[in-house]
Design a protein around this motif. Structure first.
Motif, short mmCIF file in Angstrom:
data_model
loop_
_atom_site.label_atom_id
_atom_site.label_comp_id
_atom_site.label_asym_id
_atom_site.label_seq_id
_atom_site.Cartn_x
_atom_site.Cartn_y
_atom_site.Cartn_z
N TRP A 52 -5.60 -5.54 -3.90
CA TRP A 52 -5.53 -5.77 -2.46
C TRP A 52 -4.40 -4.95 -1.84
CZ3 TRP A 52 -7.99 -7.01 1.64
CH2 TRP A 52 -7.33 -7.40 2.78
N LYS A 53 -3.25 -4.95 -2.50
CA LYS A 53 -2.11 -4.17 -1.99
C LYS A 53 -2.47 -2.68 -1.94
CE LYS A 53 1.50 -7.21 -3.74
NZ LYS A 53 2.64 -7.33 -4.65
N SER A 54 -3.14 -2.19 -2.98
CA SER A 54 -3.53 -0.78 -3.02
C SER A 54 -4.54 -0.46 -1.92
CB SER A 54 -4.12 -0.43 -4.38
OG SER A 54 -3.18 -0.65 -5.39
N SER A 55 -5.46 -1.39 -1.68
CA SER A 55 -6.46 -1.18 -0.62
C SER A 55 -5.80 -1.10 0.74
CB SER A 55 -7.49 -2.31 -0.62
OG SER A 55 -8.18 -2.36 -1.84
N VAL A 56 -4.86 -1.99 1.01
CA VAL A 56 -4.18 -1.99 2.30
C VAL A 56 -3.33 -0.73 2.46
CG1 VAL A 56 -2.43 -3.20 3.68
CG2 VAL A 56 -4.24 -4.49 2.55
N LYS A 57 -2.65 -0.31 1.39
CA LYS A 57 -1.86 0.92 1.45
C LYS A 57 -2.76 2.13 1.65
CE LYS A 57 2.16 -0.60 -1.14
NZ LYS A 57 3.03 -0.34 -2.29
N GLY A 58 -3.93 2.14 1.03
CA GLY A 58 -4.89 3.23 1.23
C GLY A 58 -5.40 3.28 2.66
N PHE A 59 -5.66 2.10 3.24
CA PHE A 59 -6.07 2.04 4.65
C PHE A 59 -4.95 2.56 5.54
CE2 PHE A 59 -6.51 -0.33 8.67
CZ PHE A 59 -7.73 0.18 9.07
N LEU A 96 0.18 4.63 17.75
CA LEU A 96 -0.19 3.35 17.16
C LEU A 96 -0.70 3.54 15.73
CD1 LEU A 96 -0.55 0.27 17.68
CD2 LEU A 96 -2.92 0.81 18.16
N ALA A 97 -1.55 4.52 15.52
CA ALA A 97 -2.09 4.77 14.18
C ALA A 97 -0.99 5.19 13.22
CB ALA A 97 -3.19 5.83 14.24
N LEU A 98 -0.09 6.06 13.66
CA LEU A 98 1.02 6.50 12.79
C LEU A 98 1.98 5.34 12.48
CD1 LEU A 98 1.86 9.97 14.36
CD2 LEU A 98 0.88 9.55 12.11
N GLY A 99 2.31 4.55 13.49
CA GLY A 99 3.24 3.45 13.28
C GLY A 99 2.68 2.36 12.38
N PHE A 100 1.47 1.89 12.67
CA PHE A 100 0.88 0.83 11.86
C PHE A 100 0.53 1.34 10.47
CE2 PHE A 100 -2.64 -2.21 10.82
CZ PHE A 100 -1.82 -3.32 10.69
N GLY A 101 0.07 2.58 10.37
CA GLY A 101 -0.20 3.16 9.05
C GLY A 101 1.06 3.26 8.21
N SER A 102 2.17 3.64 8.82
CA SER A 102 3.45 3.72 8.10
C SER A 102 3.89 2.34 7.63
CB SER A 102 4.53 4.32 9.00
OG SER A 102 4.18 5.62 9.37
N TYR A 103 3.69 1.33 8.48
CA TYR A 103 4.04 -0.04 8.10
C TYR A 103 3.23 -0.49 6.89
CZ TYR A 103 4.24 -5.14 8.36
OH TYR A 103 4.37 -6.47 8.06
N LEU A 104 1.93 -0.21 6.90
CA LEU A 104 1.08 -0.64 5.78
C LEU A 104 1.41 0.13 4.50
CD1 LEU A 104 -2.38 -1.07 7.53
CD2 LEU A 104 -0.77 -2.85 6.85
N VAL A 105 1.66 1.43 4.62
CA VAL A 105 1.97 2.24 3.43
C VAL A 105 3.31 1.84 2.83
CG1 VAL A 105 2.52 4.59 2.68
CG2 VAL A 105 0.50 4.18 4.04
N SER A 106 4.26 1.42 3.66
CA SER A 106 5.59 1.09 3.16
C SER A 106 5.60 -0.14 2.26
CB SER A 106 6.55 0.86 4.33
OG SER A 106 6.26 -0.36 4.97
N GLY A 107 4.59 -0.99 2.37
CA GLY A 107 4.53 -2.19 1.54
C GLY A 107 5.27 -3.38 2.14
N ARG A 108 5.80 -3.24 3.33
CA ARG A 108 6.55 -4.34 3.95
C ARG A 108 5.63 -5.50 4.32
NH1 ARG A 108 10.37 -2.81 8.46
NH2 ARG A 108 11.35 -4.75 7.81
#
Length: 107
Positions: free
Chosen positions: A72-79, A34-46
């Motif tokens: 905000w986009k950078s913060s979410v990608k960092g998370f 779950l952490a890898l999948g959701f983290g990948s989604y957030l980092v991808s910018g989709r």
């Protein structure tokens, strides 16, 4: 007893034995995935992709960019990157590092 009633009238405290506090392997795998999948989604910018759904709702590209500023986009990608690191650490726990970790027996 109901869960709501146990808030106001909690049951007696008891000592937990070691088997009740052990981590379970399926829980660790699901947590990691779950952490890898959701983290990948957030980092991808989709999560911030301007789509036809936004156009149909009457939101212009300029309004969309204004409601999702760069900080905000950078913060979410960092998370998201933090979630990926957490997923890797959680997934490798027990077989790469912390090899003495004990798990609940699979039943």
């Amino acid at each position: 007893m109901s869960n709501i009633l146990s808030v106001f009238n909690p049951p007696q405290q008891r000592d937990l034995d070691e088997s009740e506090t052990l981590d379970c392997l399926p829980c660790q795998v699901m947590n990691s995935m779950l952490a890898l999948g959701f983290g990948s989604y957030l980092v991808s910018g989709r999560a911030f992709k301007y789509s036809t759904k936004d156009t149909k709702a009457g939101i212009s590209l300029k309004q969309f960019e204004k409601s999702n500023p760069l900080w905000w986009k950078s913060s979410v990608k960092g998370f998201g990157a933090g979630l990926i690191v957490y997923g890797i650490v959680r997934g490798t726990e027990g077989w790469v590092w912390n090899k003495e970790k004990k798990y609940q027996p699979l039943s």
